[in-house]
Design a protein around this motif. Structure first.
Motif, mmCIF file in Angstrom:
data_model
loop_
_atom_site.group_PDB
_atom_site.id
_atom_site.type_symbol
_atom_site.label_atom_id
_atom_site.label_comp_id
_atom_site.label_asym_id
_atom_site.label_seq_id
_atom_site.Cartn_x
_atom_site.Cartn_y
_atom_site.Cartn_z
ATOM 1 N N PHE A 23 31.305 59.377 52.236
ATOM 2 C CA PHE A 23 31.777 60.364 51.262
ATOM 3 C C PHE A 23 30.689 60.682 50.232
ATOM 4 N N GLU A 25 27.530 60.495 50.601
ATOM 5 C CA GLU A 25 26.487 61.288 51.260
ATOM 6 C C GLU A 25 26.904 62.747 51.370
ATOM 7 N N GLN A 26 28.159 62.952 51.787
ATOM 8 C CA GLN A 26 28.584 64.320 52.098
ATOM 9 C C GLN A 26 28.933 65.120 50.852
ATOM 10 N N PHE A 27 29.556 64.502 49.861
ATOM 11 C CA PHE A 27 29.971 65.273 48.698
ATOM 12 C C PHE A 27 28.878 65.319 47.627
ATOM 13 N N PHE A 28 28.305 64.168 47.317
ATOM 14 C CA PHE A 28 27.336 64.114 46.218
ATOM 15 C C PHE A 28 25.895 64.333 46.692
ATOM 16 N N GLY A 29 25.690 64.360 47.995
ATOM 17 C CA GLY A 29 24.322 64.481 48.485
ATOM 18 C C GLY A 29 23.508 63.224 48.254
ATOM 19 N N LEU B 2 26.185 71.134 50.481
ATOM 20 C CA LEU B 2 25.949 70.174 49.408
ATOM 21 C C LEU B 2 25.935 70.896 48.063
ATOM 22 N N LEU B 3 26.680 70.353 47.119
ATOM 23 C CA LEU B 3 26.692 70.878 45.767
ATOM 24 C C LEU B 3 25.526 70.297 44.988
ATOM 25 N N ASP B 4 25.086 71.015 43.957
ATOM 26 C CA ASP B 4 24.051 70.468 43.089
ATOM 27 C C ASP B 4 24.734 69.844 41.877
ATOM 28 N N LEU B 5 25.144 68.593 42.029
ATOM 29 C CA LEU B 5 25.877 67.878 40.990
ATOM 30 C C LEU B 5 24.908 67.051 40.157
ATOM 31 N N TYR B 86 30.346 64.682 36.330
ATOM 32 C CA TYR B 86 29.187 65.425 36.818
ATOM 33 C C TYR B 86 29.273 66.860 36.326
ATOM 34 N N ALA B 94 33.087 73.929 43.505
ATOM 35 C CA ALA B 94 33.000 72.476 43.643
ATOM 36 C C ALA B 94 34.371 71.888 43.991
ATOM 37 N N ALA B 98 35.464 69.813 47.221
ATOM 38 C CA ALA B 98 36.104 68.507 47.054
ATOM 39 C C ALA B 98 37.394 68.433 47.874
#
Lengths: 136, 136
Positions: A23, A25-29, B2-5, B86, B94, B98
């Motif tokens: 999770f 890896e996939q959501f937060f990168g 991928l989001l830029d969080l 974040y 986002a 999610a």
């Protein structure tokens, strides 16, 4: 007196280490910043994740190892984000100061697998936050 | 995708804001990075603390405001460290991502006093971590 505490990582308790790593890896990168460690002393299976960029947040994902794991007790209370870890030069001195400030010691310093044998200790603040210390 | 969080702060629930601020000042050497805010929408009284050094951890100390505060419910479960926040450019996008990742939306975007009216939203990850998003 003031200690020179350096924030190190945020600990997150999860039931399943691999699912949580996936999770993050996939959501937060995030990517894995360490291998997966089994620590029989802490009865925990852990892995560090983050962006890997200097100064960015590091999250320690922590899953129970065995039936009587303290991490399992955290999870049974519904607690996920469960500790903030700081590094410190003198862990005994830091615990003395913590006690003098009204903190409650949970576990005295023991070597930790995830930190290459550096010692860690645990206490609760007077406002009930769980803090981990790791010696530098 | 991928989001830029960007990690923003760690939220810590406490019963008494002033007592907690005092502890963070005395033990961690932190200082107040903001005034104390009352947010009637979140039913919370908050204050940001930290070293003030660029890149260092910022902790949002959050106390209940009123009887039916969500922060009070967290505290009744014994949870102190309770959310990671974040910042993100597009908060609706986002939240869509999610949800697609199996997250459970807790509260849709609303303006927040502590962020000068920027909107915040809340969700639980599949591994039960409480995440706050704040729009940039």
């Amino acid at each position: 007196m003031l200690l020179d505490l350096t924030f190190d990582h945020l600990g997150v308790a999860v039931p399943d280490l691999d699912r949580a790593v996936s999770f993050y890896e996939q959501f937060f990168g995030y990517r894995m910043l360490s291998e997966r460690f089994d620590d029989p002393t802490q009865r925990a299976r852990v892995c560090f994740v983050g962006t890997g960029r200097p100064g960015d947040l590091v999250i320690e994902i922590v899953a129970p190892l065995g039936e009587d794991s303290p991490v399992g007790k955290m999870l049974s209370k519904g607690t996920a984000a469960y500790h903030a870890c700081y590094s410190v030069a003198d862990i005994e001195q830091a615990l003395d100061v913590a006690r003098a400030q009204g903190c409650v010691l949970v576990a005295p310093p023991v070597p930790a697998v995830a930190f290459g044998g550096r010692r860690i200790a645990w206490f609760y603040t007077p406002t009930r936050q769980l803090i981990e210390l790791v010696e530098q």
